[in-house]
Design a protein around this motif. Sequence first.
Motif, PDB file in Angstrom:
ATOM      1  N   ARG A 140       7.696  -5.792  15.765  1.00  0.00           N
ATOM      2  CA  ARG A 140       7.452  -5.871  14.321  1.00  0.00           C
ATOM      3  C   ARG A 140       7.702  -4.507  13.680  1.00  0.00           C
ATOM      4  NH1 ARG A 140       3.108  -8.803  14.285  1.00  0.00           N
ATOM      5  NH2 ARG A 140       3.246  -9.129  16.516  1.00  0.00           N
ATOM      6  N   PRO A 141       8.065  -4.502  12.407  1.00  0.00           N
ATOM      7  CA  PRO A 141       8.269  -3.223  11.708  1.00  0.00           C
ATOM      8  C   PRO A 141       6.938  -2.587  11.361  1.00  0.00           C
ATOM      9  CG  PRO A 141       8.482  -5.025  10.165  1.00  0.00           C
ATOM     10  CD  PRO A 141       8.301  -5.657  11.516  1.00  0.00           C
ATOM     11  N   SER A 142       6.982  -1.386  10.836  1.00  0.00           N
ATOM     12  CA  SER A 142       5.785  -0.791  10.245  1.00  0.00           C
ATOM     13  C   SER A 142       5.536  -1.506   8.924  1.00  0.00           C
ATOM     14  CB  SER A 142       5.990   0.702  10.004  1.00  0.00           C
ATOM     15  OG  SER A 142       6.221   1.378  11.227  1.00  0.00           O
ATOM     16  N   ASN A 143       4.288  -1.880   8.681  1.00  0.00           N
ATOM     17  CA  ASN A 143       3.980  -2.727   7.542  1.00  0.00           C
ATOM     18  C   ASN A 143       2.743  -2.213   6.830  1.00  0.00           C
ATOM     19  OD1 ASN A 143       2.921  -4.926   5.945  1.00  0.00           O
ATOM     20  ND2 ASN A 143       4.322  -6.281   7.002  1.00  0.00           N
ATOM     21  N   ALA A 144       2.897  -1.818   5.568  1.00  0.00           N
ATOM     22  CA  ALA A 144       1.765  -1.432   4.724  1.00  0.00           C
ATOM     23  C   ALA A 144       1.532  -2.560   3.733  1.00  0.00           C
ATOM     24  CB  ALA A 144       2.060  -0.125   3.990  1.00  0.00           C
ATOM     25  N   LYS A 145       0.308  -3.048   3.654  1.00  0.00           N
ATOM     26  CA  LYS A 145       0.065  -4.285   2.929  1.00  0.00           C
ATOM     27  C   LYS A 145      -1.231  -4.222   2.137  1.00  0.00           C
ATOM     28  CE  LYS A 145      -0.263  -9.252   4.050  1.00  0.00           C
ATOM     29  NZ  LYS A 145       0.993  -9.702   3.427  1.00  0.00           N
ATOM     30  N   ASP A 146      -1.148  -4.504   0.844  1.00  0.00           N
ATOM     31  CA  ASP A 146      -2.353  -4.725   0.046  1.00  0.00           C
ATOM     32  C   ASP A 146      -2.931  -6.071   0.456  1.00  0.00           C
ATOM     33  OD1 ASP A 146      -2.293  -2.433  -1.564  1.00  0.00           O
ATOM     34  OD2 ASP A 146      -0.891  -3.357  -2.955  1.00  0.00           O
ATOM     35  N   GLU A 174       3.460  -5.764  -0.171  1.00  0.00           N
ATOM     36  CA  GLU A 174       3.652  -5.088   1.102  1.00  0.00           C
ATOM     37  C   GLU A 174       4.980  -4.342   1.128  1.00  0.00           C
ATOM     38  OE1 GLU A 174       4.396  -7.591   4.614  1.00  0.00           O
ATOM     39  OE2 GLU A 174       4.590  -9.288   3.239  1.00  0.00           O
ATOM     40  N   VAL A 175       5.025  -3.355   2.013  1.00  0.00           N
ATOM     41  CA  VAL A 175       6.239  -2.584   2.232  1.00  0.00           C
ATOM     42  C   VAL A 175       6.498  -2.572   3.729  1.00  0.00           C
ATOM     43  CG1 VAL A 175       7.348  -0.323   2.059  1.00  0.00           C
ATOM     44  CG2 VAL A 175       5.827  -1.112   0.230  1.00  0.00           C
ATOM     45  N   ARG A 176       7.685  -2.988   4.110  1.00  0.00           N
ATOM     46  CA  ARG A 176       8.067  -3.003   5.524  1.00  0.00           C
ATOM     47  C   ARG A 176       9.121  -1.929   5.775  1.00  0.00           C
ATOM     48  NH1 ARG A 176       8.451  -9.353   7.416  1.00  0.00           N
ATOM     49  NH2 ARG A 176       6.407 -10.010   6.607  1.00  0.00           N
ATOM     50  N   VAL A 177       8.940  -1.206   6.862  1.00  0.00           N
ATOM     51  CA  VAL A 177       9.884  -0.155   7.224  1.00  0.00           C
ATOM     52  C   VAL A 177      10.387  -0.426   8.636  1.00  0.00           C
ATOM     53  CG1 VAL A 177      10.248   2.311   7.544  1.00  0.00           C
ATOM     54  CG2 VAL A 177       8.672   1.513   5.766  1.00  0.00           C
ATOM     55  N   SER A 178      11.673  -0.662   8.755  1.00  0.00           N
ATOM     56  CA  SER A 178      12.274  -0.900  10.064  1.00  0.00           C
ATOM     57  C   SER A 178      12.139   0.333  10.947  1.00  0.00           C
ATOM     58  CB  SER A 178      13.757  -1.250   9.897  1.00  0.00           C
ATOM     59  OG  SER A 178      14.439  -1.163  11.131  1.00  0.00           O
ATOM     60  N   HIS A 179      12.066   0.106  12.252  1.00  0.00           N
ATOM     61  CA  HIS A 179      11.988   1.235  13.181  1.00  0.00           C
ATOM     62  C   HIS A 179      13.347   1.923  13.364  1.00  0.00           C
ATOM     63  CE1 HIS A 179       7.808   0.993  14.451  1.00  0.00           C
ATOM     64  NE2 HIS A 179       7.917  -0.316  14.389  1.00  0.00           N
ATOM     65  N   ARG A 180      14.319   1.490  12.602  1.00  0.00           N
ATOM     66  CA  ARG A 180      15.588   2.229  12.552  1.00  0.00           C
ATOM     67  C   ARG A 180      15.532   3.325  11.505  1.00  0.00           C
ATOM     68  NH1 ARG A 180      20.312   0.817  14.794  1.00  0.00           N
ATOM     69  NH2 ARG A 180      20.356  -0.995  16.170  1.00  0.00           N
ATOM     70  N   SER A 181      14.476   3.295  10.684  1.00  0.00           N
ATOM     71  CA  SER A 181      14.293   4.292   9.629  1.00  0.00           C
ATOM     72  C   SER A 181      13.055   5.120   9.921  1.00  0.00           C
ATOM     73  CB  SER A 181      14.135   3.610   8.268  1.00  0.00           C
ATOM     74  OG  SER A 181      15.243   2.777   7.981  1.00  0.00           O
ATOM     75  N   VAL A 182      13.044   6.338   9.422  1.00  0.00           N
ATOM     76  CA  VAL A 182      11.867   7.200   9.548  1.00  0.00           C
ATOM     77  C   VAL A 182      10.783   6.687   8.615  1.00  0.00           C
ATOM     78  CG1 VAL A 182      10.967   9.526   9.198  1.00  0.00           C
ATOM     79  CG2 VAL A 182      13.235   9.203  10.206  1.00  0.00           C
ATOM     80  N   PHE A 183       9.561   6.617   9.108  1.00  0.00           N
ATOM     81  CA  PHE A 183       8.430   6.162   8.301  1.00  0.00           C
ATOM     82  C   PHE A 183       7.981   7.299   7.398  1.00  0.00           C
ATOM     83  CE2 PHE A 183       3.900   5.260   7.560  1.00  0.00           C
ATOM     84  CZ  PHE A 183       3.990   3.945   7.117  1.00  0.00           C
ATOM     85  N   ASP A 184       8.336   7.195   6.125  1.00  0.00           N
ATOM     86  CA  ASP A 184       8.015   8.220   5.131  1.00  0.00           C
ATOM     87  C   ASP A 184       6.725   7.810   4.417  1.00  0.00           C
ATOM     88  OD1 ASP A 184       7.822   9.762   2.758  1.00  0.00           O
ATOM     89  OD2 ASP A 184       9.988  10.100   2.749  1.00  0.00           O
ATOM     90  N   VAL A 185       5.634   8.488   4.730  1.00  0.00           N
ATOM     91  CA  VAL A 185       4.315   8.121   4.214  1.00  0.00           C
ATOM     92  C   VAL A 185       4.298   8.120   2.686  1.00  0.00           C
ATOM     93  CG1 VAL A 185       1.911   8.844   4.037  1.00  0.00           C
ATOM     94  CG2 VAL A 185       3.058   8.871   6.257  1.00  0.00           C
ATOM     95  N   ASP A 186       4.797   9.165   2.073  1.00  0.00           N
ATOM     96  CA  ASP A 186       4.762   9.272   0.615  1.00  0.00           C
ATOM     97  C   ASP A 186       5.588   8.182  -0.047  1.00  0.00           C
ATOM     98  OD1 ASP A 186       3.099  11.486   0.739  1.00  0.00           O
ATOM     99  OD2 ASP A 186       4.755  12.916   0.728  1.00  0.00           O
TER     100      ASP A 186
END
Length: 344
Positions: free
Chosen positions: A156-162, A184-196
């Motif tokens: 699964r990708p990184s997932n930030a979710k309200d 929600e915002v999903r970030v693939s593990h092919r991309s760097v997870f940019d917190v901001d």
Amino acid sequence: MSHNITMKNGKAEMAYVGETPWHGLGQELQRGASIETWCQAAGMDWKVQRSKVRYFADKNGAQQLEWPDKHVLFRSDTQAPLGVVSDHYKVVQPKEVLEFFRDLTTQNKFSLETAGTLKGGAIYWGLAKIHEDAEVGPGDQMKGYVLLSTSADGSRPSNAKDTTVRVVCNNTLSAADAEKGKSEVRVSHRSVFDVDAVKSDLGIARDSFERFMVSARQLAKRKMSPQDMAEFTLRMLGGFVAGTPGLRTPNDTMYAGSNFEKFQEVLASKHAQGIATLYAGSGRGASLPTAKGTAWGAVNAVTEYVDYYYPARSDDNRLLSAWFGQGMRLKDKALALGLEYANA
């Protein structure tokens, strides 16, 4: 093992504040504990490491070969394998999940509620609560949260979710709103997870929860006729769309035309019957004025069914589905359909 919570040396990799989790595992912390304390108590104080995949091509183990574009990810503390991924896979470390909440908790906007790892450390998460509650109507209280999860096995990708919790029944709902619809915002593990960037895209703030409450109150005002509820169920579980012959007819009669048998099959299914029973009054909070005979009641009947009654091998598997899998998608679909009725 009946649960997916990771166990290490007899200790669950999970920490929480407040009520003891359903499985009775984990370390209780005081609200306001530091990120470092959470990291240690939740068993998230190790790193994901990687190595190229190597294998033996002969029975005797003399010919060792390498698979250069595949890596095995493993734990730094136990060396236990987590998954095989591509060499382009961008790892988000367990501690980074908790660091995501550092400034939010420091500014006293959020407080961590639970954090931990699942499936031996292949999945890890943090859940934080907004420091405010609101009511859909008298006796129908909601709490707002942000859930961040990711994986180290490629599942699964990184997932930030309200997300939100309905207090009367502890139902969990995505915090989508009618106007923006993004929760929600999903970030693939092919991309760097940019917190901001993730925080900016998600719009983490009190107004996210406030916008959801506007939508929830719209749902509570929308009365649902028996035919509305039947159509809602058919569209949600049967994959039918608005305009399907028989869903609506000039004389407002259900089951017309060639789809009669398909409609009957869906409405007689275990899922549909379970949802109908909860909606009709057996669901927790179903008799409240905000829920009885309304679109809000319909959405919460689906949510309660997914969170507590959806077929699963264990409570933890049901939780995985409700937070990350098919159950989550079903709840999101129910909310989207409910808002469609509310705004019609």
